[in-house]
Design a protein around this motif. Structure first.
Motif, PDB file in Angstrom:
ATOM      1  N   ARG A 108      26.862   7.680 -63.133  1.00 41.09           N
ATOM      2  CA  ARG A 108      25.805   8.623 -62.769  1.00 41.09           C
ATOM      3  C   ARG A 108      25.551   8.602 -61.261  1.00 41.09           C
ATOM      4  O   ARG A 108      25.437   9.650 -60.625  1.00 41.09           O
ATOM      5  CB  ARG A 108      24.522   8.275 -63.522  1.00 41.09           C
ATOM      6  N   ASP A 109      25.474   7.400 -60.686  1.00 39.50           N
ATOM      7  CA  ASP A 109      25.164   7.263 -59.259  1.00 39.50           C
ATOM      8  C   ASP A 109      26.252   7.845 -58.374  1.00 39.50           C
ATOM      9  O   ASP A 109      25.971   8.536 -57.390  1.00 39.50           O
ATOM     10  CB  ASP A 109      24.973   5.784 -58.901  1.00 39.50           C
ATOM     11  N   LEU A 110      27.503   7.531 -58.700  1.00 38.29           N
ATOM     12  CA  LEU A 110      28.611   7.845 -57.796  1.00 38.29           C
ATOM     13  C   LEU A 110      29.277   9.186 -58.071  1.00 38.29           C
ATOM     14  O   LEU A 110      29.785   9.823 -57.148  1.00 38.29           O
ATOM     15  CB  LEU A 110      29.671   6.739 -57.873  1.00 38.29           C
ATOM     16  N   PHE A 111      29.280   9.611 -59.347  1.00 38.73           N
ATOM     17  CA  PHE A 111      30.029  10.811 -59.702  1.00 38.73           C
ATOM     18  C   PHE A 111      29.190  11.891 -60.378  1.00 38.73           C
ATOM     19  O   PHE A 111      29.709  12.949 -60.728  1.00 38.73           O
ATOM     20  CB  PHE A 111      31.212  10.441 -60.616  1.00 38.73           C
ATOM     21  N   GLY A 112      27.901  11.627 -60.586  1.00 33.73           N
ATOM     22  CA  GLY A 112      27.038  12.617 -61.206  1.00 33.73           C
ATOM     23  C   GLY A 112      27.315  12.835 -62.682  1.00 33.73           C
ATOM     24  O   GLY A 112      26.921  13.850 -63.245  1.00 33.73           O
ATOM     25  N   ILE A 113      28.006  11.885 -63.326  1.00 30.00           N
ATOM     26  CA  ILE A 113      28.294  11.979 -64.760  1.00 30.00           C
ATOM     27  C   ILE A 113      27.159  11.283 -65.506  1.00 30.00           C
ATOM     28  O   ILE A 113      27.076  10.053 -65.490  1.00 30.00           O
ATOM     29  CB  ILE A 113      29.646  11.336 -65.098  1.00 30.00           C
ATOM     30  N   MET A 154      22.339   3.179 -52.932  1.00 31.38           N
ATOM     31  CA  MET A 154      21.322   4.185 -53.231  1.00 31.38           C
ATOM     32  C   MET A 154      20.469   4.478 -52.000  1.00 31.38           C
ATOM     33  O   MET A 154      20.043   5.625 -51.788  1.00 31.38           O
ATOM     34  CB  MET A 154      20.439   3.712 -54.383  1.00 31.38           C
ATOM     35  N   GLU A 155      20.228   3.471 -51.174  1.00 34.95           N
ATOM     36  CA  GLU A 155      19.465   3.687 -49.929  1.00 34.95           C
ATOM     37  C   GLU A 155      20.210   4.623 -48.995  1.00 34.95           C
ATOM     38  O   GLU A 155      19.614   5.524 -48.379  1.00 34.95           O
ATOM     39  CB  GLU A 155      19.212   2.335 -49.256  1.00 34.95           C
ATOM     40  N   ARG A 156      21.524   4.432 -48.889  1.00 33.91           N
ATOM     41  CA  ARG A 156      22.331   5.308 -48.037  1.00 33.91           C
ATOM     42  C   ARG A 156      22.350   6.739 -48.578  1.00 33.91           C
ATOM     43  O   ARG A 156      22.293   7.702 -47.808  1.00 33.91           O
ATOM     44  CB  ARG A 156      23.752   4.758 -47.938  1.00 33.91           C
ATOM     45  N   LYS A 157      22.422   6.876 -49.918  1.00 28.09           N
ATOM     46  CA  LYS A 157      22.417   8.217 -50.507  1.00 28.09           C
ATOM     47  C   LYS A 157      21.090   8.924 -50.242  1.00 28.09           C
ATOM     48  O   LYS A 157      21.063  10.117 -49.936  1.00 28.09           O
ATOM     49  CB  LYS A 157      22.670   8.114 -52.019  1.00 28.09           C
ATOM     50  N   ARG A 158      19.989   8.188 -50.358  1.00 28.44           N
ATOM     51  CA  ARG A 158      18.675   8.782 -50.075  1.00 28.44           C
ATOM     52  C   ARG A 158      18.566   9.191 -48.608  1.00 28.44           C
ATOM     53  O   ARG A 158      18.018  10.251 -48.283  1.00 28.44           O
ATOM     54  CB  ARG A 158      17.569   7.796 -50.442  1.00 28.44           C
ATOM     55  N   MET A 207      31.631  11.603 -51.025  1.00 27.63           N
ATOM     56  CA  MET A 207      32.255  12.297 -52.151  1.00 27.63           C
ATOM     57  C   MET A 207      31.197  13.094 -52.900  1.00 27.63           C
ATOM     58  O   MET A 207      30.139  12.581 -53.243  1.00 27.63           O
ATOM     59  CB  MET A 207      32.894  11.274 -53.104  1.00 27.63           C
ATOM     60  N   ALA A 208      31.477  14.337 -53.156  1.00 29.80           N
ATOM     61  CA  ALA A 208      30.509  15.168 -53.869  1.00 29.80           C
ATOM     62  C   ALA A 208      30.468  14.790 -55.337  1.00 29.80           C
ATOM     63  O   ALA A 208      31.476  14.429 -55.929  1.00 29.80           O
ATOM     64  CB  ALA A 208      30.894  16.639 -53.733  1.00 29.80           C
ATOM     65  N   ALA A 209      29.273  14.860 -55.915  1.00 28.31           N
ATOM     66  CA  ALA A 209      29.114  14.533 -57.329  1.00 28.31           C
ATOM     67  C   ALA A 209      29.755  15.602 -58.193  1.00 28.31           C
ATOM     68  O   ALA A 209      29.759  16.775 -57.858  1.00 28.31           O
ATOM     69  CB  ALA A 209      27.626  14.407 -57.672  1.00 28.31           C
ATOM     70  N   LEU A 210      30.327  15.177 -59.302  1.00 30.73           N
ATOM     71  CA  LEU A 210      30.929  16.115 -60.234  1.00 30.73           C
ATOM     72  C   LEU A 210      29.833  16.815 -61.019  1.00 30.73           C
ATOM     73  O   LEU A 210      28.918  16.170 -61.527  1.00 30.73           O
ATOM     74  CB  LEU A 210      31.847  15.373 -61.204  1.00 30.73           C
ATOM     75  N   ALA A 211      29.906  18.106 -61.116  1.00 31.40           N
ATOM     76  CA  ALA A 211      28.896  18.869 -61.848  1.00 31.40           C
ATOM     77  C   ALA A 211      29.403  19.134 -63.254  1.00 31.40           C
ATOM     78  O   ALA A 211      30.174  20.052 -63.498  1.00 31.40           O
ATOM     79  CB  ALA A 211      28.596  20.179 -61.132  1.00 31.40           C
ATOM     80  N   LEU A 212      29.019  18.262 -64.180  1.00 31.20           N
ATOM     81  CA  LEU A 212      29.450  18.435 -65.563  1.00 31.20           C
ATOM     82  C   LEU A 212      28.420  19.232 -66.335  1.00 31.20           C
ATOM     83  O   LEU A 212      27.215  19.046 -66.150  1.00 31.20           O
ATOM     84  CB  LEU A 212      29.618  17.056 -66.228  1.00 31.20           C
TER      85      LEU A 212
END
Length: 214
Positions: free
Chosen positions: A71-76, A201-205, A1-6
């Motif tokens: 913050r981690d999952l949605f970029g908020i 977080m390891e998978r995201k990196r 899922m792409a992070a939301l750009a707020l």
């Protein structure tokens, strides 16, 4: 899922928005106090007031712990407000406990001791308050600089505090109603995310590194 750009709040507005959060956050307690004075809290206003303060303490504790997953999952990114949320939780816990000691038990030690023996969930609430005190006292830049890495380790107490809080709340109820079930679910999700976060977080990196090498 792409992070939301707020859109980021300009830095010059952040202090004002944090103070606004404090002001708004204290309003439910003040309104409950107003209702209590004018007979708007039902047949047992002390218990109702006590319950409302405890419930708002739990809500702010959950909101503070939700900052990292958001913050981690949605970029908020609401990290600037986490300290205020934590301190609001502490203020409400302190008010909840003060109402219990004074208006509910009348500062009668024998009554308090008997209540603790009769209702062990009160000890869980007291344990949560005792763990919150050092977190509130160190919620400042001086303590962060002074304690260094120990500050992060100390503030991980928020998770045992959350567990103590939900047990205190659930055990104080005669029946687990939909509202209580909701808060129990939120607690499980927050604690579960804390346990799963290192792997997430390891998978995201790993994904970012894979994308960078393409």
């Amino acid at each position: 899922m792409a992070a939301l750009a707020l859109p980021a709040l300009p830095a010059r507005y952040k202090p004002a928005s944090i103070w606004a959060l404090y002001a708004i956050g204290l309003m439910p307690g003040l309104y409950a106090f107003y209702l209590g004075i004018y007979g708007g809290l039902g047949a047992d206003p002390v218990r109702a007031f006590e319950h409302l303060l405890g419930l708002w303490a739990f809500r702010f504790l959950c909101l503070g712990l939700a900052v990292t997953p958001l913050r981690d999952l949605f970029g908020i990114n609401l990290i600037a407000y986490r300290r205020a949320l934590g301190l609001l939780a502490f203020y409400y816990v302190l008010a909840h406990f003060t109402v219990y000691l004074t208006l509910d038990r009348g500062l009668i030690l024998s009554s308090i001791a008997g209540d603790i023996l009769k209702r062990p969930y009160i000890m869980l609430g007291m344990a949560g308050l005792l763990m919150l005190i050092p977190l509130a006292l160190t919620s400042n830049q001086w303590s962060i600089r002074r304690l260094g890495p120990r500050w992060n380790r100390l503030h991980k107490l928020t998770y045992p505090i959350l567990l103590a809080a939900i047990l205190h709340y659930a055990l104080s109820l005669k029946v687990i109603d939909p509202e209580a079930a909701f808060y129990i679910t939120v607690t499980i999700l927050l604690l579960g995310y804390r346990l799963a976060r290192p792997k997430i977080m390891e998978r995201k990196r790993a994904k970012r590194m894979a994308g960078a090498t393409r």
